[in-house]
Design a protein around this motif. Structure first.
Motif, mmCIF file in Angstrom:
data_model
loop_
_atom_site.group_PDB
_atom_site.id
_atom_site.type_symbol
_atom_site.label_atom_id
_atom_site.label_comp_id
_atom_site.label_asym_id
_atom_site.label_seq_id
_atom_site.Cartn_x
_atom_site.Cartn_y
_atom_site.Cartn_z
ATOM 1 N N ILE A 199 0.817 4.754 1.305
ATOM 2 C CA ILE A 199 0.109 5.530 2.313
ATOM 3 C C ILE A 199 0.841 6.843 2.585
ATOM 4 O O ILE A 199 1.998 7.018 2.199
ATOM 5 N N SER A 257 -3.340 12.559 1.676
ATOM 6 C CA SER A 257 -4.070 12.850 2.897
ATOM 7 C C SER A 257 -3.628 11.909 4.006
ATOM 8 O O SER A 257 -3.325 10.734 3.765
ATOM 9 N N TRP A 270 0.814 -1.211 0.000
ATOM 10 C CA TRP A 270 0.000 0.000 0.000
ATOM 11 C C TRP A 270 0.852 1.267 0.000
ATOM 12 O O TRP A 270 1.877 1.334 0.681
ATOM 13 N N LEU A 292 -5.510 10.605 5.954
ATOM 14 C CA LEU A 292 -6.544 9.577 6.056
ATOM 15 C C LEU A 292 -6.215 8.356 5.196
ATOM 16 O O LEU A 292 -6.830 7.303 5.349
ATOM 17 N N VAL A 293 -5.261 8.507 4.272
ATOM 18 C CA VAL A 293 -4.839 7.371 3.440
ATOM 19 C C VAL A 293 -3.764 6.612 4.217
ATOM 20 O O VAL A 293 -2.562 6.809 4.044
ATOM 21 N N ASN A 294 -4.227 5.737 5.105
ATOM 22 C CA ASN A 294 -3.325 4.979 5.962
ATOM 23 C C ASN A 294 -3.638 3.490 5.848
ATOM 24 O O ASN A 294 -4.461 3.071 5.027
ATOM 25 N N THR A 308 -9.796 -1.652 5.628
ATOM 26 C CA THR A 308 -11.261 -1.550 5.626
ATOM 27 C C THR A 308 -11.808 -1.782 4.227
ATOM 28 O O THR A 308 -12.811 -2.486 4.036
ATOM 29 N N ASN A 309 -11.142 -1.198 3.228
ATOM 30 C CA ASN A 309 -11.579 -1.384 1.847
ATOM 31 C C ASN A 309 -11.478 -2.843 1.422
ATOM 32 O O ASN A 309 -12.315 -3.351 0.665
ATOM 33 N N TYR A 343 -7.310 2.509 6.285
ATOM 34 C CA TYR A 343 -8.128 2.832 5.107
ATOM 35 C C TYR A 343 -8.133 1.659 4.130
ATOM 36 O O TYR A 343 -9.194 1.225 3.651
#
Length: 209
Positions: free
Chosen positions: A83, A96, A81, A98-100, A106-107, A103
Motif C-alpha cells: 500500500i 496513489s 498488501w 487510494l491504494v490502502n 473491498t476487493n 482498497y
C-alpha cells in the motif's frame, strides 16, 4: 495471456538503465521503466485491467487465472498488501493514496464474497504454517538477500523454527532477489546463486545416500 519472457537478467539489462541519469528523479525513472515494459509486452489498458481483475466474480474459476489463486491467498491467509504509506509518514511514494488497506479489503469481498473476513487473521496463518515447520529435518531453505519478501519468510525466524542438529540449513544468497536460485544454471547467474544451488545438490545427495 502468455507470460512475458526475457533473456538474461531483465532488471539489470532494462530496468537499471533508466536510473543512469542523476538529473532524473527516481520516481520519473521508475515510471519510464514501467512504460517501456508495458510497450515491449504489447499490453493495452484493457489487458492490464483484465490482469488485475481476472478473478472478478465469486464463481469464476476459469483455468489460467493465476491471479485469482494468489489474490485468494492474500485475502484469506497472509494479507501481504503493498500500500501507499499513510500521509502522516511524509514518505514519498509512487503509489496513489487510494491504494490502502480499505482498497484491498473491498476487493477481497468483491472477488470472493462477503464471508471473507477482514482484516486478514495473519496471526492464525503464521501459527498454522510456521508451527508445522517445527521439528522438521533435512530441509534446505534459501532466500535472496535483496528479496523484498525476505522479512516474511523463515529467513528471519531461523532460531525459532529450524532446530539445531536436524540437518536443515538456511542460506541467504548475497545479491540475489526473489526465487533467483530456482532453476538451472545459466551464463548470467550470480556466483552466489550458483554456490547455493551446488550446496543444495550436495545436501540432497547426502540425505539420499
Amino acid at each position: 495471456m502468455a507470460p512475458i519472457t526475457t533473456a538474461g537478467d531483465y532488471v539489470e539489462s532494462r530496468v537499471c538503465s533508466f536510473f543512469g541519469n542523476a538529473s532524473i528523479k527516481a520516481t520519473d525513472a521508475y515510471a519510464a521503466a514501467i512504460r517501456s515494459t508495458i510497450q515491449q509486452a504489447g499490453l493495452t489498458q484493457q489487458a492490464l485491467v483484465q490482469i488485475g481483475d481476472s478473478s472478478l466474480g465469486i464463481d469464476n474459476y476459469e483455468l489460467g487465472q493465476v491471479n485469482r489463486v494468489w489474490y485468494y491467498m492474500s485475502c484469506t491467509w497472509f494479507g501481504n498488501w503493498q500500500i501507499a504509506p499513510p500521509r502522516w509518514t511524509q514518505l514519498k511514494s509512487y503509489r496513489s493514496q487510494l491504494v490502502n488497506m480499505a482498497y484491498f479489503q473491498t476487493n477481497c469481498r468483491k472477488k470472493f464474497g462477503s464471508r471473507i473476513p477482514v482484516p486478514v487473521d495473519v496471526e492464525a496463518y503464521n501459527r498454522k504454517w510456521f508451527n508445522s515447520l517445527r521439528g522438521v529435518s533435512n530441509v534446505f531453505y534459501t532466500g535472496g538477500a535483496l528479496d523484498i519478501w525476505r522479512d516474511t519468510t523463515i529467513a528471519t525466524s531461523y532460531g525459532n523454527i529450524l532446530q539445531p542438529g536436524r540437518g536443515s540449513s538456511i542460506v541467504l544468497i548475497e545479491g540475489a532477489t526473489h526465487a533467483q536460485d530456482l532453476g538451472a544454471d545459466s551464463p548470467g547467474d550470480l556466483a552466489s546463486v550458483r554456490r547455493a544451488r551446488s550446496l543444495g545438490d550436495a545436501l540432497v545427495s547426502r540425505w539420499l545416500a
